[in-house]
Scaffold this motif. Sequence first.
Motif, PDB file in Angstrom:
ATOM      1  N   ARG A 123       8.492   4.619   2.577  1.00 15.79           N
ATOM      2  CA  ARG A 123       7.558   4.443   1.167  1.00 15.79           C
ATOM      3  C   ARG A 123       6.397   5.401   1.458  1.00 15.79           C
ATOM      4  O   ARG A 123       5.893   6.022   0.274  1.00 15.79           O
ATOM      5  CB  ARG A 123       7.007   3.142   1.334  1.00 15.79           C
ATOM      6  N   PHE A 124       5.934   5.650   2.675  1.00 14.57           N
ATOM      7  CA  PHE A 124       4.640   6.356   2.790  1.00 14.57           C
ATOM      8  C   PHE A 124       5.126   7.971   2.247  1.00 14.57           C
ATOM      9  O   PHE A 124       4.304   8.576   1.801  1.00 14.57           O
ATOM     10  CB  PHE A 124       4.242   6.564   4.167  1.00 14.57           C
TER      11      PHE A 124
ATOM     12  N   PHE B  46       0.277  13.034   4.345  1.00 17.90           N
ATOM     13  CA  PHE B  46      -0.893  12.233   3.813  1.00 17.90           C
ATOM     14  C   PHE B  46      -0.319  11.801   2.265  1.00 17.90           C
ATOM     15  O   PHE B  46       0.324  12.293   1.696  1.00 17.90           O
ATOM     16  CB  PHE B  46      -1.984  13.161   3.809  1.00 17.90           C
ATOM     17  N   VAL B  47      -0.964  10.561   1.936  1.00 12.65           N
ATOM     18  CA  VAL B  47      -0.991  10.319   0.667  1.00 12.65           C
ATOM     19  C   VAL B  47      -2.577  10.304   0.359  1.00 12.65           C
ATOM     20  O   VAL B  47      -3.209   9.629   0.824  1.00 12.65           O
ATOM     21  CB  VAL B  47      -0.491   8.580   0.488  1.00 12.65           C
TER      22      VAL B  47
ATOM     23  N   LEU C  38      -1.601   7.042  -6.463  1.00 15.55           N
ATOM     24  CA  LEU C  38      -0.674   7.108  -5.349  1.00 15.55           C
ATOM     25  C   LEU C  38      -0.799   6.074  -4.425  1.00 15.55           C
ATOM     26  O   LEU C  38       0.128   5.644  -3.834  1.00 15.55           O
ATOM     27  CB  LEU C  38      -0.459   8.399  -4.885  1.00 15.55           C
ATOM     28  N   ALA C  39      -2.091   6.029  -3.920  1.00 19.29           N
ATOM     29  CA  ALA C  39      -2.562   4.928  -3.035  1.00 19.29           C
ATOM     30  C   ALA C  39      -2.195   3.579  -3.385  1.00 19.29           C
ATOM     31  O   ALA C  39      -1.469   2.670  -2.493  1.00 19.29           O
ATOM     32  CB  ALA C  39      -4.031   4.973  -2.583  1.00 19.29           C
TER      33      ALA C  39
ATOM     34  N   MET D   8       1.922   3.245  -3.367  1.00 20.07           N
ATOM     35  CA  MET D   8       2.341   3.136  -2.060  1.00 20.07           C
ATOM     36  C   MET D   8       2.266   1.774  -1.324  1.00 20.07           C
ATOM     37  O   MET D   8       3.172   1.438  -0.884  1.00 20.07           O
ATOM     38  CB  MET D   8       1.764   4.440  -1.281  1.00 20.07           C
ATOM     39  N   THR D   9       1.130   1.189  -1.733  1.00 18.34           N
ATOM     40  CA  THR D   9       0.508  -0.304  -0.868  1.00 18.34           C
ATOM     41  C   THR D   9       0.829  -1.116  -1.785  1.00 18.34           C
ATOM     42  O   THR D   9       0.459  -2.403  -1.275  1.00 18.34           O
ATOM     43  CB  THR D   9      -0.902   0.105  -0.347  1.00 18.34           C
ATOM     44  N   LEU D  10       1.547  -1.001  -2.933  1.00 13.00           N
ATOM     45  CA  LEU D  10       1.512  -2.198  -4.074  1.00 13.00           C
ATOM     46  C   LEU D  10       0.338  -2.638  -4.348  1.00 13.00           C
ATOM     47  O   LEU D  10       0.520  -3.762  -4.296  1.00 13.00           O
ATOM     48  CB  LEU D  10       2.844  -3.028  -3.409  1.00 13.00           C
ATOM     49  N   GLY D  11      -0.468  -2.205  -4.080  1.00 11.52           N
ATOM     50  CA  GLY D  11      -2.056  -2.806  -4.474  1.00 11.52           C
ATOM     51  C   GLY D  11      -2.609  -3.490  -3.364  1.00 11.52           C
ATOM     52  O   GLY D  11      -3.601  -4.242  -3.315  1.00 11.52           O
ATOM     53  N   GLY D  12      -1.750  -3.508  -2.090  1.00  2.00           N
ATOM     54  CA  GLY D  12      -2.330  -4.162  -1.118  1.00  2.00           C
ATOM     55  C   GLY D  12      -2.812  -3.105   0.089  1.00  2.00           C
ATOM     56  O   GLY D  12      -3.652  -2.248  -0.216  1.00  2.00           O
ATOM     57  N   GLU D  13      -2.747  -3.580   1.311  1.00  2.00           N
ATOM     58  CA  GLU D  13      -3.619  -2.807   2.548  1.00  2.00           C
ATOM     59  C   GLU D  13      -2.471  -2.079   3.300  1.00  2.00           C
ATOM     60  O   GLU D  13      -1.290  -2.678   3.613  1.00  2.00           O
ATOM     61  CB  GLU D  13      -4.605  -3.762   3.136  1.00  2.00           C
ATOM     62  N   THR D  14      -2.783  -0.851   3.514  1.00  2.00           N
ATOM     63  CA  THR D  14      -1.978  -0.196   4.679  1.00  2.00           C
ATOM     64  C   THR D  14      -1.853  -0.909   5.970  1.00  2.00           C
ATOM     65  O   THR D  14      -0.665  -1.080   6.399  1.00  2.00           O
ATOM     66  CB  THR D  14      -2.457   1.172   4.945  1.00  2.00           C
TER      67      THR D  14
END
Length: 226
Positions: free
Chosen positions: A48-49, A115-116, A180-181, A184-190
């Motif tokens: 995903r990243f 990097f994203v 993009l962040a 990638m995180t679906l609105g959550g936290e990495t």
Amino acid sequence: MSTETVPARTAADEYRPVDLARVREIIGFPSPFIAEKKQSFIGEFVARFIAHSTFFCVATTDESGRLDNSPKGDPPGSVRILDPWTLAVPDRPGNKLADTFENISRNPAVGLVFFVPGVREAVRVNGDAFLSDDPELLAMLGAEGKPAVLATVVRVREVFSQCGKAVVRAKLWEGDRRGLAEAMTLGGETAAMIVAESAGKMASSFGGMVGELGDRLEHEYRYGLY
């Protein structure tokens, strides 16, 4: 590679090198989780990243150990994951120096860092690479209606995520408008995605403190940068 003559003495000669024992004396040793976090395949989180990454660097070395590090930029999804052990990296028209390609033709070892925009953490992939001009692969790696010029196929050996202290110190991301962040995180936290990807390994290292990883990272980003 540059053939310019290096003087007999440079500024580097003013300093005394230290050995690894001294390095460890200064910085210490990693925690069990950090030491064991490398894996030999691309999991769901890393896939995903990479799919959302728009900037990455490719490090290569020639047969004598001289290094080159090449920055790459492309739309999200340009680097393709062919299977959990294989990446395909497109090449676009450039300056034709081909340092990366010359190195790979002599030594297949490569290291990539992805990097994203808007994400503090990075993902690193190490492996062995070769070059391909397969028409179907180049078409798959195309952009703006044009196929890739060449493809670098990477056999993955090591995959791991890296904390975002360098990005935080650099203040690298200042409001990416593409979101993009969040995508990638679906609105959550990495940190939550890292935990989900490596829950078993983390449980053996952290035990009941697995859920605290996000808080630990935030504490380090706030108080442990310098």
